[in-house]
Design an enzyme around this catalytic site. Structure first.
Site, PDB file in Angstrom:
ATOM      1  N   CYS A   1       0.826  -1.217   0.000  1.00 20.15           N
ATOM      2  CA  CYS A   1       0.000   0.000   0.000  1.00 20.15           C
ATOM      3  C   CYS A   1       0.854   1.257   0.000  1.00 20.15           C
ATOM      4  CB  CYS A   1      -0.871   0.036   1.258  1.00 20.15           C
ATOM      5  SG  CYS A   1      -2.517  -0.632   0.994  1.00 20.15           S
ATOM      6  N   HIS A   2       0.382   2.256  -0.720  1.00 23.07           N
ATOM      7  CA  HIS A   2       1.012   3.568  -0.708  1.00 23.07           C
ATOM      8  C   HIS A   2       0.551   4.339   0.526  1.00 23.07           C
ATOM      9  CE1 HIS A   2       0.894   2.294  -4.904  1.00 23.07           C
ATOM     10  NE2 HIS A   2       1.932   3.053  -5.101  1.00 23.07           N
TER      11      HIS A   2
ATOM     12  N   MET B   1      -8.289  -0.037   0.540  1.00 23.66           N
ATOM     13  CA  MET B   1      -7.648  -0.780   1.630  1.00 23.66           C
ATOM     14  C   MET B   1      -7.816  -0.057   2.962  1.00 23.66           C
ATOM     15  SD  MET B   1      -6.921  -3.381  -0.003  1.00 23.66           S
ATOM     16  CE  MET B   1      -6.562  -4.222   1.540  1.00 23.66           C
ATOM     17  N   GLU B   2      -7.812   1.274   2.914  1.00 23.28           N
ATOM     18  CA  GLU B   2      -7.990   2.058   4.136  1.00 23.28           C
ATOM     19  C   GLU B   2      -9.394   1.818   4.711  1.00 23.28           C
ATOM     20  OE1 GLU B   2      -6.339   3.015   1.524  1.00 23.28           O
ATOM     21  OE2 GLU B   2      -4.408   3.667   2.334  1.00 23.28           O
TER      22      GLU B   2
ATOM     23  N   ASP C   1     -12.230  -7.683  20.993  1.00 27.01           N
ATOM     24  CA  ASP C   1     -11.335  -7.601  22.145  1.00 27.01           C
ATOM     25  C   ASP C   1     -12.078  -7.220  23.415  1.00 27.01           C
ATOM     26  OD1 ASP C   1      -8.812  -7.435  23.540  1.00 27.01           O
ATOM     27  OD2 ASP C   1      -8.976  -5.265  23.420  1.00 27.01           O
TER      28      ASP C   1
END
Lengths: 156, 156, 156, 156, 156, 156
Positions: free
Chosen positions: B76-77, B113-114, B128
């Site tokens: 990824c950039h 992707m973000e 969690d």
């Protein structure tokens, strides 16, 4: 009825105090799948054979993800991981890749989140490297499958 | 047939050269769900009302996850995100929490992707914070639902 | 005689002000070598053919290193890298592996440090993965070989 | 013939399982050199005397590098470093600066990579701060010089 | 009456959408003080003269802090800083050290948080390096003193 | 007269060697205040009641800050925090919000810096989220208030 443990008296999140818990050998295993088109999975498979190995990159990314869990999950404790491994199974019949991550530590809290994060980041990396040819991939069944060394063991 | 773009001539992974691509306004939306027991989802809901707000923590974690995508996904950039938001829907009938993340940038590559990472990290944070009372939660249907501003738009 | 530019009037380090510099397409190339024993280099080569691909891991590590340069080199500016690639040459006659990294950006400062860091981290990763069988490896000739797009071009 | 230990049965990289290894006091020392022009080394020396202390910045960077090794070298374990120090020798006759880093831990795996990373990042920082006046610097002889506390000690 | 801008309709935090804001040259200046005993401030001063330069380390730490602001302040945007400098004033009469940080960017949002974080981390670093001899130090008057390039300028 | 311990013989900063120190249970508490206008503090208070909870975000940020202390303060050791909690008091009469952070570890060095960093990052996050309506906020009285488990206890 048991309570959520991550909150203080004011109702705000805290990092649970594990100072009094014993340091034991702990293991956790998690798994997850990414589904993709027939064409995409064939690309991944052929890269594996020849060149352009998507899963080699996903392997490194998943291990890195396990190590960075404490930075990503706000109430997670930092732990010294003593071993991380990921195994991929490519099912080109049902068009998915499964990742199974195993994480170990000697610590006073478990490594479930580390195993789950390793799986997620590995699968997202597969997504990233295939997204130019397939935008309809999706991640499914990310779950804990085993946990040892804490107050109570767990196995799916 | 299109090819995987993340590999160089030697068959090794590279960060794809986007130097020549135009800087445009880009948006991506992704979603995903975490399933849990009736008891767990009720805890989350009651925390939301009173104190112990799991989703407030997951919100911050997801936004942080979007910002850290370049550190997590190897090819990824790095991008300058100009906006990130996450919305949660709690379905206590079907026992899941859905996260929808929207990410924006002005850049020469997309933010899929973000958005996907924001969703994943937000859902892992829910995991969690509830795992002390429920070890059988699982994450499902993490997918891209919209993408604008690149070579071709996409919408599920 | 030209002066070191990274210091303020008090003689303390600063991040040099590049606000007024033009945004141009910039490229930098760096290289370096790691020397090892005949036995070790043969292991690396055989892994490359079959399984246990040291250089696939080093490739990912080097690209990650380029992206993290701003965190490692105190006075470096954060940049949006638009492309990173690394090429390895294995010379089993003279017993070294050479890494050449090329980094690109559209920015107001160069990417020499990113290319050099990519090379260093890639070679250190080779070291890490071979150190169980060879403690006498060493890194040599880490240097800039090309630089374009700034005030003055450079080529070795 | 010994084997590379960082690969699983599928031939993919893993973080080696050190769960069973004993926690012992471990030390590693590494060194490396950066060569530069006469003019450049004189600048560094004069800064050291008066103001503009390149090596003070490189010292901090190298220590930071040691702490970040687990983030940079994919299969490295996270460790709790109990001490890091770096010493520089400026040889203005042969025009190089040598960095020697010593790293300590109490752990179940060694700190060679931490010492080597400290040296590399320290030297790269020197490079960064002098590159405006000298583009022909190069890094040489980065190597482990001592290691104690593991299965076998090592000394060059 | 103006509203807090960092919340979405559901009342949860978001990274404010700055996609439509213009990219301008922006500067911010912040300052803060750390108070300490006479003995401690004399140590710092004598180190500055001879060896053991606390402020050289604090300088590097503060610049690093500016660069890491986006990782520390959850709703901060990542920005490309084009310049960071810190100046220290040691007032051994009133027993404080003042840090003034100036941060610049070309971006669509301001750098106030970067300047404030630089000051804080610089002062905390002074604290860290002096705490063995003085546990009663305290940080005061951390504030923005100037801001240019946004919707409205500000100056204290 | 005691000496600053963070410097080596060459007068350069080092990470102090704590290898020989005993691992004990350690606790540190720190506090600090952010002052703001009457209007601003009322906004924060009303968000707390209804929606737009500034302090929920500051809580997560502060805990994250504690975990990242080793990355921010150059000579700090990495530690495994076994508990972090933050409590906020809103004084709408004197127009400040006070944060008190408590950090625990089992380690060979103290957690003062972690508690102080948690406080600072929490208060900076409050600043960030309120800065659109108030540019005159300032941080005051950041100090250690308690420390147990090291060579000598301390309490304000």
């Amino acid at each position: 009825m048991s309570e959520l443990t991550h909150f203080n008296k004011a109702g705000r999140a805290k990092m649970v105090d594990v100072s009094e818990k014993k340091i034991t050998a702990r293991v956790a295993k998690a798994s997850g799948k990414i589904y993709m088109s027939k064409e995409t999975i064939n690309k991944v498979l052929s890269g594996h054979m020849n060149k352009g190995d998507v899963l080699a990159v996903a392997q490194v990314a998943g291990i890195n993800g396990a190590k960075k869990t404490w930075e990503l999950i706000p109430m997670c404790h930092n732990l010294l991981l003593t071993g991380v491994d990921i195994e991929f199974t490519v099912d080109d019949c049902h068009c998915y890749i499964e990742a199974v991550a195993e994480v170990k530590t000697q610590g006073n809290t478990g490594v479930e989140m580390e195993a789950l994060t390793a799986v997620n980041i590995a699968l997202l990396t597969v997504y990233d490297m295939c997204k130019a040819i397939d935008k309809r991939m999706y991640i499914e069944e990310v779950k804990l499958i085993e946990k040892q060394g804490g107050k109570s063991d767990f196995s799916l």
